[in-house]
Each structure stands twice: as C-alpha cells, then as structure tokens.
Design an enzyme around this catalytic site. Structure first.
Site, short mmCIF file in Angstrom:
data_model
loop_
_atom_site.label_atom_id
_atom_site.label_comp_id
_atom_site.label_asym_id
_atom_site.label_seq_id
_atom_site.Cartn_x
_atom_site.Cartn_y
_atom_site.Cartn_z
N ASN A 1 0.80 -1.22 0.00
CA ASN A 1 0.00 0.00 0.00
C ASN A 1 0.84 1.28 0.00
OD1 ASN A 1 -2.34 1.63 0.21
ND2 ASN A 1 -2.08 1.75 2.42
N SER B 1 -5.61 3.19 -6.03
CA SER B 1 -6.49 4.30 -5.69
C SER B 1 -7.18 4.77 -6.95
CB SER B 1 -5.69 5.44 -5.06
OG SER B 1 -4.89 6.08 -6.03
N TYR C 1 8.42 13.66 -18.10
CA TYR C 1 7.89 13.68 -16.74
C TYR C 1 6.86 14.78 -16.50
CZ TYR C 1 7.61 13.37 -11.71
OH TYR C 1 7.14 13.22 -10.43
#
Length: 108
Positions: free
Chosen positions: A20, A73, A95
């Site tokens: 997580n 998520s 990026y």
C-alpha cells in the site's frame, strides 16, 4: 531487500502481505538508484520486488491461508485516455508529476 531478509529470518509464516505505501506527485523527476522514475519505482516496482522476496514465506504459509493484497487508488484516472503504456516508465523529458503518479497507480 533488507526488510525481507530480516522478516524471513525472524518469522516463518506470513498470512497477509498488503502492498500500500508509496509516494505521491513528486514535483520533479527523480530516478531511483536503479534509474527508474521514482514514483513508478517505489509505488509499483517496489511492491512487486518485496512480494517476490517474501513469496517463499507466503508459499510456506499457503496451507493455513495466505494472501497478497495490492491496493491502488482512484488516481489511476490521472492517466490520459488512450495513454500508450509502452512508454512506461516516464523519462526525464516526459515527466509530469500527476501523470507519473497515475501511471504508478494503474500499474498496480
């Protein structure tokens, strides 16, 4: 790597591995020690590697019940519709913090 070594030497059973923890929307491109974009390296590859290192202990516990749980998520929606995932992980020139985080989450 060190954590898995210590864990495996202290414990012979592992019933649940919950992947997580991570980092989020780092403002500038930063590579890991292995040269991979940091969010992807930590949030995705780090979980994969930890699981690989602990897999023997999980297998040894399997008859009693063991599980690997990978959490993500709603941030997977930070990727663009139709994004070309063959470009993963992002390079320094590509990026963008939010996109990089979304890629790291959808990869799980």
């Amino acid at each position: 790597k060190e954590f898995a070594k210590i864990f495996s030497s202290k414990y012979k059973k592992l019933h649940y591995l919950v992947n997580n923890a991570g980092i989020m929307v780092t403002p500038k491109y930063t590579p890991t020690a292995n040269g991979v974009e940091q969010q992807f390296g930590i949030n995705h590859l780090g979980h994969f590697y930890l699981t690989k290192l602990l897999l023997p202990t999980l297998k040894d516990t399997a008859k009693e019940g063991s599980r690997i749980i990978n959490l993500s998520s709603a941030a997977h929606t930070f990727t663009h519709p139709g994004y070309d995932f063959s470009k993963v992980p992002l390079t320094k020139n590509e990026y963008e913090p939010t996109l990089a985080y979304g890629i790291s989450k959808v990869s799980n």
